[in-house]
Design a protein around this motif. Structure first.
Motif, mmCIF file in Angstrom:
data_model
loop_
_atom_site.group_PDB
_atom_site.id
_atom_site.type_symbol
_atom_site.label_atom_id
_atom_site.label_comp_id
_atom_site.label_asym_id
_atom_site.label_seq_id
_atom_site.Cartn_x
_atom_site.Cartn_y
_atom_site.Cartn_z
ATOM 1 N N GLY A 84 -3.193 -0.075 -1.025
ATOM 2 C CA GLY A 84 -3.578 1.126 -0.286
ATOM 3 C C GLY A 84 -4.788 1.811 -0.890
ATOM 4 O O GLY A 84 -5.675 2.283 -0.164
ATOM 5 N N TYR B 289 1.959 -2.012 -3.097
ATOM 6 C CA TYR B 289 1.560 -1.185 -1.949
ATOM 7 C C TYR B 289 0.547 -0.117 -2.365
ATOM 8 O O TYR B 289 -0.408 0.166 -1.633
ATOM 9 C CB TYR B 289 2.773 -0.522 -1.300
ATOM 10 N N TRP C 260 0.616 6.008 4.053
ATOM 11 C CA TRP C 260 0.942 4.792 3.298
ATOM 12 C C TRP C 260 0.985 5.086 1.798
ATOM 13 O O TRP C 260 1.952 4.764 1.111
ATOM 14 C CB TRP C 260 -0.101 3.745 3.654
ATOM 15 N N LEU C 261 -0.075 5.720 1.284
ATOM 16 C CA LEU C 261 -0.147 5.995 -0.147
ATOM 17 C C LEU C 261 0.908 7.004 -0.596
ATOM 18 O O LEU C 261 1.520 6.845 -1.654
ATOM 19 C CB LEU C 261 -1.542 6.480 -0.523
ATOM 20 N N ILE D 9 -3.585 5.558 6.145
ATOM 21 C CA ILE D 9 -3.728 5.215 4.724
ATOM 22 C C ILE D 9 -3.090 6.287 3.843
ATOM 23 O O ILE D 9 -2.402 5.968 2.866
ATOM 24 C CB ILE D 9 -5.217 5.004 4.362
ATOM 25 N N ILE E 243 5.950 3.778 4.964
ATOM 26 C CA ILE E 243 4.828 2.836 5.001
ATOM 27 C C ILE E 243 4.792 2.138 6.359
ATOM 28 O O ILE E 243 3.717 1.892 6.912
ATOM 29 C CB ILE E 243 4.913 1.828 3.840
#
Length: 177
Positions: free
Chosen positions: A158, A154, A78-79, A75, A54
């Motif tokens: 996200g 998160y 991140w996901l 993104i 992340i």
């Protein structure tokens, strides 16, 4: 609201806040390990790597937040990292609260041969604790449960940012300075 989130995602401040939150969690994990002497288990190390994923996503977003493709790459990383961390945290809690002889975690971390973090940085990525041990509690919630909450936050954030990319940001923006 979604157009406002899109506007935020195009600012470096928002990506820096994501970076700062992950950095705070990494520093906290290192304090628990080296300051308090809590032994990290294999799943703890893997969750730490998910937080680093992340953090990498936030750095990508910081590079050029105005470009949609860069934001989307950030993104998606991140996901993906948040999802992997979430599944690891769920499994970790399962090992602690529903012990089963068939469910175990490895004693040694297993990184790819092209990225042997446990060899390069042994004080950060070597696991020497047991996944089933309950070694830290805050507000009656175990560390593995806190990690479920953290990764869920998160993921939710996200996903909201991802959905907001389909809505145009307002033309006048306080973030464009």
């Amino acid at each position: 609201m979604l157009s406002l989130l899109n506007q935020y995602s195009q600012s470096r401040l928002a990506w820096f806040l994501l970076f700062f939150s992950t950095l705070s969690f990494e520093i906290t994990a290192l304090y628990f390990q080296h300051g308090l002497g809590l032994a990290p288990c294999t799943l703890c190390i893997y969750q730490r790597c998910a937080i680093l994923g992340i953090m990498l996503a936030s750095i990508i977003g910081l590079i050029a937040p105005k470009y949609t493709i860069i934001r989307l790459i950030g993104i998606f990383i991140w996901l993906f990292s948040a999802y992997k961390g979430f599944t690891l945290a769920i499994f970790h809690a399962h090992l602690q609260f529903e012990p089963n002889l068939s469910d175990t975690c490895s004693i040694n971390v297993q990184f790819p041969t092209w990225l042997p973090l446990d060899i390069w940085f042994p004080s950060l990525f070597n696991a020497y604790g047991s996944c089933a041990d309950k070694i830290w509690t805050f507000l009656t919630i175990e560390m593995s449960q806190w990690m479920i909450i953290i990764f869920a936050c998160y993921i939710i954030t996200g996903l909201a940012i991802l959905v907001s990319q389909f809505f145009s940001a307002p033309k006048a923006s306080i973030w464009s300075k």
